[in-house]
Design a protein around this motif. Sequence first.
Motif, mmCIF file in Angstrom:
data_model
loop_
_atom_site.group_PDB
_atom_site.id
_atom_site.type_symbol
_atom_site.label_atom_id
_atom_site.label_comp_id
_atom_site.label_asym_id
_atom_site.label_seq_id
_atom_site.Cartn_x
_atom_site.Cartn_y
_atom_site.Cartn_z
ATOM 1 N N MET A 43 4.205 -13.801 30.065
ATOM 2 C CA MET A 43 4.630 -12.591 28.771
ATOM 3 C C MET A 43 4.493 -11.665 29.171
ATOM 4 S SD MET A 43 6.549 -13.125 26.352
ATOM 5 C CE MET A 43 6.636 -14.585 25.585
ATOM 6 N N SER A 44 5.175 -11.125 29.577
ATOM 7 C CA SER A 44 5.408 -9.482 29.649
ATOM 8 C C SER A 44 4.675 -8.823 28.891
ATOM 9 C CB SER A 44 6.238 -8.777 30.363
ATOM 10 O OG SER A 44 6.491 -8.038 28.889
ATOM 11 N N LYS A 45 3.341 -7.569 29.522
ATOM 12 C CA LYS A 45 2.675 -6.955 28.087
ATOM 13 C C LYS A 45 3.461 -6.052 26.944
ATOM 14 C CE LYS A 45 -1.672 -3.503 27.932
ATOM 15 N NZ LYS A 45 -2.698 -3.143 29.175
ATOM 16 N N THR A 46 4.680 -5.837 28.049
ATOM 17 C CA THR A 46 5.662 -4.659 27.123
ATOM 18 C C THR A 46 6.110 -5.302 25.938
ATOM 19 O OG1 THR A 46 6.550 -4.187 29.405
ATOM 20 C CG2 THR A 46 7.622 -3.618 27.793
ATOM 21 N N ILE A 47 6.217 -6.339 26.133
ATOM 22 C CA ILE A 47 7.001 -6.871 24.707
ATOM 23 C C ILE A 47 6.480 -7.079 23.795
ATOM 24 C CG2 ILE A 47 7.298 -9.430 23.549
ATOM 25 C CD1 ILE A 47 8.888 -10.040 26.243
ATOM 26 N N PHE A 48 4.619 -7.340 24.305
ATOM 27 C CA PHE A 48 3.413 -6.942 22.621
ATOM 28 C C PHE A 48 3.263 -6.011 22.589
ATOM 29 C CE2 PHE A 48 2.098 -10.911 25.293
ATOM 30 C CZ PHE A 48 1.938 -12.330 23.953
ATOM 31 N N GLU A 49 3.846 -4.993 22.862
ATOM 32 C CA GLU A 49 3.307 -3.286 22.795
ATOM 33 C C GLU A 49 3.954 -3.037 22.007
ATOM 34 O OE1 GLU A 49 2.909 -1.514 26.450
ATOM 35 O OE2 GLU A 49 0.584 -1.822 26.997
ATOM 36 N N GLU A 50 5.551 -3.474 22.557
ATOM 37 C CA GLU A 50 6.626 -3.023 21.519
ATOM 38 C C GLU A 50 6.703 -3.907 20.398
ATOM 39 O OE1 GLU A 50 11.430 -3.413 21.908
ATOM 40 O OE2 GLU A 50 10.376 -4.203 23.447
ATOM 41 N N ILE A 51 5.853 -5.033 20.017
ATOM 42 C CA ILE A 51 5.909 -5.734 18.796
ATOM 43 C C ILE A 51 5.002 -4.998 17.660
ATOM 44 C CG2 ILE A 51 5.207 -8.016 17.907
ATOM 45 C CD1 ILE A 51 6.404 -9.099 19.680
#
Length: 553
Positions: A1-9
């Motif tokens: 899972m990319s870090k970008t999705i976590f950050e976006e969430i």
Amino acid sequence: MSKTIFEEIYIMLNEAKKLSTINPDKSYEISNEVYSMAKKNNLNAEEGYALVSKAFACRAKSEISKMLDYSYNAYEIFEYLQDMLGQIKSLNLIGIAYFYSSMYEESLKFLLKVKDMLDEFRDDFLLSCVLNNIGEVYRECAEYDKALEYYNSALDICVSNNYKINTASLFSNIGEIYFIENKFDKALKCYTKSYDILKVENDMVVLGEIENKLGKVHYMYNNYIKAKEYFFSALRRLDSINNKFYAIDVLENIAKMELEIDTEKYLFYYEKAIQYAEEINAKKKLSQMCKTVADYYEKIANFRVSLEYYKRYCRLNEEIMTSNLGNKLEVIKIELGYLKETDKLEKIRIINHRLEMEISNQKRELEYIKRSNEILEKKALEDELTNIPNRRYINYYLNNTWKESLLKNETIALFMIDIDNFKKYNDYWGHLKGDVCLIKVANCIKDIQIHKNIFGRYGGEEFIYSVKGITYDQALEVGNTIRKEVEKLSLDYMSNNKDMVITISVGGVIGKASFLNDISQMVKIADEELYKAKDMGRNITIVKNLLNETMMR
């Protein structure tokens, strides 16, 4: 899972949190989008926090059953994941949902559980919020010492950690307890501390709230200039951001203050507050204000207007109670859906008892409203002095009589009755005895019961009496009977050194509805006959026969 999705969430969740009180619809939309993203990517913890965010938005929108559903759902996820922080946040929201549903025992149970959990998982900010929430429950239950205990514990934490907004909120809450207890000096100190913090933060809503509270204290001190200053400052702030919910309270306070100075302004501000409540559908506030205005009009004996407001209050109150019961049933349904099977039987027993109590309380409240409405209805249609029908009811009755007479072709006899030389009686005995005279005359005429009759006070010393379905000769007999029975009362007085007794003059008319345009024409004719009786020397009955006049045409 990319870090970008976590950050976006988490960026989106932070945005949703900021918007939860300002724009709850947008906050909910963002939270729902995060929830879909988390589900799609199997991010269980983030799914739980999205549900918490949705619950916050529903709290601001007063959608309490949805708030509870999302909070319970989030709690199940966090319990499975053994995420203590998530459990604390969701349980706190569950407690708040029960609080908003007036289920205080349930609310307290969950909030105290959260407090115990925070002893292990130390988060000072959350602990200060939970302690404040527990204080709110105790305040609502009028356990003010307990409420202060929890507010002060929360305040100590907030001051130590420099949580400025929470500190200001707690000073305001503590001040409110002191205000309720009439400890105005202490209330003023707390409100001032809250105000000093909030002025720096420049939050228009909470500033408006605290200025309103400061205005209330100064009003209690009879410092109307200072009170006005705070009230109108609060109103300007709240109007500038179009916050009508809090503006209603300010308008009510201004109205109460104006009542002592200018009744027209009192009604102006109350009407404006009622208008705001209608616009935002704040039924509870609207109901309370309609009751207040009804009480005001009842106090000044304007029972007709009072009844209009009281009926509106009754209708709103029934809507609120029905809605509250519906909400509680929805809350209970959600609650049962999340219970383990082993707990359900005992919980259902408790819920049944709770519902029985709720239904019993609602029945009592509705019965009280019904009785009050009946009393006011009676007052609105009854003369305050003589307790006989007043002009409003007489007009209503005569209009109905007119319609019935048209259908049934019945005769109507109508008498205008006036007490002779009533001013002389009043001058001789005084106004109190004059009132007693009016009551005795009214009771005397009221006791002359004839089938299908109505009798009431038309104003001053003038009365009206009407009978259906009689002949001219019977009408003349009724008019003379009324006149003679009043004379028999022997209500004596002196005039020009002569012994006198109270008499009446009677002007009447008998006819059919089909002969005339409307009932007011009949009243006019009876009034003309009354003045003829006065001109002929008083204590005389004259009845005009429209039946003969019509037959001669």
